[in-house]
Design a protein around this motif. Sequence first.
Motif, PDB file in Angstrom:
ATOM      1  N   ALA A  23      -3.679  -0.521   0.025  1.00 27.82           N
ATOM      2  CA  ALA A  23      -2.849   0.675  -0.145  1.00 27.82           C
ATOM      3  C   ALA A  23      -2.872   1.533   1.115  1.00 27.82           C
ATOM      4  N   ALA A  24      -3.934   1.438   1.903  1.00 23.28           N
ATOM      5  CA  ALA A  24      -4.049   2.125   3.181  1.00 23.28           C
ATOM      6  C   ALA A  24      -4.527   1.103   4.213  1.00 23.28           C
ATOM      7  N   ASP A  25      -4.167   1.333   5.458  1.00 23.06           N
ATOM      8  CA  ASP A  25      -4.530   0.390   6.518  1.00 23.06           C
ATOM      9  C   ASP A  25      -5.785   0.859   7.239  1.00 23.06           C
ATOM     10  N   PRO A  26      -6.924   0.176   7.043  1.00 20.95           N
ATOM     11  CA  PRO A  26      -8.157   0.606   7.699  1.00 20.95           C
ATOM     12  C   PRO A  26      -8.167   0.340   9.196  1.00 20.95           C
ATOM     13  N   CYS A  27      -7.271  -0.504   9.666  1.00 20.25           N
ATOM     14  CA  CYS A  27      -7.252  -0.862  11.084  1.00 20.25           C
ATOM     15  C   CYS A  27      -6.140  -0.142  11.836  1.00 20.25           C
ATOM     16  N   TYR A  28      -5.617   0.934  11.264  1.00 20.03           N
ATOM     17  CA  TYR A  28      -4.571   1.709  11.921  1.00 20.03           C
ATOM     18  C   TYR A  28      -5.107   2.243  13.247  1.00 20.03           C
ATOM     19  N   LEU A  56     -18.907  -3.788  -2.454  1.00 20.45           N
ATOM     20  CA  LEU A  56     -18.027  -4.966  -2.442  1.00 20.45           C
ATOM     21  C   LEU A  56     -16.672  -4.674  -1.806  1.00 20.45           C
ATOM     22  N   GLU A  57     -16.105  -3.523  -2.135  1.00 18.32           N
ATOM     23  CA  GLU A  57     -14.793  -3.193  -1.566  1.00 18.32           C
ATOM     24  C   GLU A  57     -14.918  -2.874  -0.079  1.00 18.32           C
ATOM     25  N   GLY A  58     -15.987  -2.218   0.316  1.00 19.56           N
ATOM     26  CA  GLY A  58     -16.204  -1.949   1.744  1.00 19.56           C
ATOM     27  C   GLY A  58     -16.391  -3.234   2.523  1.00 19.56           C
ATOM     28  N   TYR A  59     -17.146  -4.175   1.956  1.00 18.06           N
ATOM     29  CA  TYR A  59     -17.338  -5.477   2.617  1.00 18.06           C
ATOM     30  C   TYR A  59     -16.030  -6.244   2.675  1.00 18.06           C
ATOM     31  N   ARG A  60     -15.257  -6.154   1.593  1.00 18.71           N
ATOM     32  CA  ARG A  60     -13.963  -6.838   1.580  1.00 18.71           C
ATOM     33  C   ARG A  60     -13.018  -6.255   2.626  1.00 18.71           C
ATOM     34  N   THR A  61     -13.160  -4.969   2.902  1.00 20.38           N
ATOM     35  CA  THR A  61     -12.295  -4.311   3.883  1.00 20.38           C
ATOM     36  C   THR A  61     -12.702  -4.641   5.311  1.00 20.38           C
ATOM     37  N   TYR A  62     -13.999  -4.478   5.626  1.00 12.54           N
ATOM     38  CA  TYR A  62     -14.437  -4.573   7.020  1.00 12.54           C
ATOM     39  C   TYR A  62     -15.235  -5.822   7.346  1.00 12.54           C
ATOM     40  N   GLY A  63     -15.707  -6.536   6.346  1.00  9.67           N
ATOM     41  CA  GLY A  63     -16.476  -7.739   6.626  1.00  9.67           C
ATOM     42  C   GLY A  63     -17.874  -7.411   7.095  1.00  9.67           C
ATOM     43  N   SER A  64     -18.467  -8.390   7.770  1.00  7.00           N
ATOM     44  CA  SER A  64     -19.862  -8.192   8.182  1.00  7.00           C
ATOM     45  C   SER A  64     -19.963  -7.416   9.480  1.00  7.00           C
ATOM     46  N   ALA A 101      -8.959  -8.080  14.933  1.00  9.33           N
ATOM     47  CA  ALA A 101     -10.289  -8.663  15.102  1.00  9.33           C
ATOM     48  C   ALA A 101     -11.291  -7.611  15.570  1.00  9.33           C
ATOM     49  N   ASP A 102     -10.819  -6.564  16.274  1.00 12.24           N
ATOM     50  CA  ASP A 102     -11.707  -5.483  16.692  1.00 12.24           C
ATOM     51  C   ASP A 102     -12.136  -4.623  15.509  1.00 12.24           C
ATOM     52  N   CYS A 103     -11.333  -4.628  14.469  1.00 16.65           N
ATOM     53  CA  CYS A 103     -11.590  -3.765  13.317  1.00 16.65           C
ATOM     54  C   CYS A 103     -12.388  -4.471  12.228  1.00 16.65           C
ATOM     55  N   ARG A 104     -12.023  -5.698  11.924  1.00 17.62           N
ATOM     56  CA  ARG A 104     -12.637  -6.408  10.800  1.00 17.62           C
ATOM     57  C   ARG A 104     -13.623  -7.464  11.283  1.00 17.62           C
ATOM     58  N   GLY A 105     -14.707  -7.595  10.514  1.00 13.09           N
ATOM     59  CA  GLY A 105     -15.655  -8.668  10.768  1.00 13.09           C
ATOM     60  C   GLY A 105     -15.348  -9.841   9.855  1.00 13.09           C
ATOM     61  N   ASP A 106     -16.158 -10.876   9.948  1.00 14.17           N
ATOM     62  CA  ASP A 106     -15.974 -12.040   9.090  1.00 14.17           C
ATOM     63  C   ASP A 106     -16.412 -11.717   7.669  1.00 14.17           C
TER      64      ASP A 106
END
Length: 148
Positions: free
Chosen positions: A62-67, A140-148, A73-78
Motif C-alpha cells: 500500500a506504500a512504497d518503502p523504497c521510495y 514478520l511484516e517488517g522482514y517481508r518488507t526489508y528482508g535480512s 537492491a539498495d533498499c531491500r535485503g534477501d
Amino acid sequence: ENDESFTVTLLLSRRFWVVGALLAVLPFSFYRTLDELKKASALALVFVFLLAFGIIAYASGAADPCYGFDDEADCRGDVVPVTNFASMVSKLPIFVFAFTCHQNIFPVCNEIQFRTQARINTVIVASIGFALTLFAVVALEGYRTYGS
C-alpha cells in the motif's frame, strides 16, 4: 544558509532525539500510581498502532518503502525462509528484552479492582497474548518488507 544546515544537522542527530525523548518522558516517571498514566499510555498505544499499521502498509504494498532509492537492491535485503541457527539465536536477546516487563505485574495487580486470581490470570494472558501477536506481526511484516 548556515542556520539551515545547523537545523538539518540538529534534526538528523541521534543525540538530539534521545535527549528530547528523555525530557518528554521524564515527568511521567514521577507518577505514584499506574492510574495516573492512563492518558500517556493511551497515547503510547496510538503510536504503537500507527507504527504497526505503517509496517503492514509497507509490507502489503500500500506504500512504497523504497521510495527515493534508485535501485531496489539498495533498499531491500534477501528474504529467506530459514537462516542459519547462529544468526537466529543472536536475535534472541531482542525478544527476551521485549518480554522482560514481568516486574510490572506487582503494580498492575495492585491497581486491579476486585482482585482475584482469575482476573490476574486474565490480565496476564491478555497482555502477553497481545504483545506476542503485535510483535509477531511487526517482525514478520517488517522482514517481508526489508528482508535480512
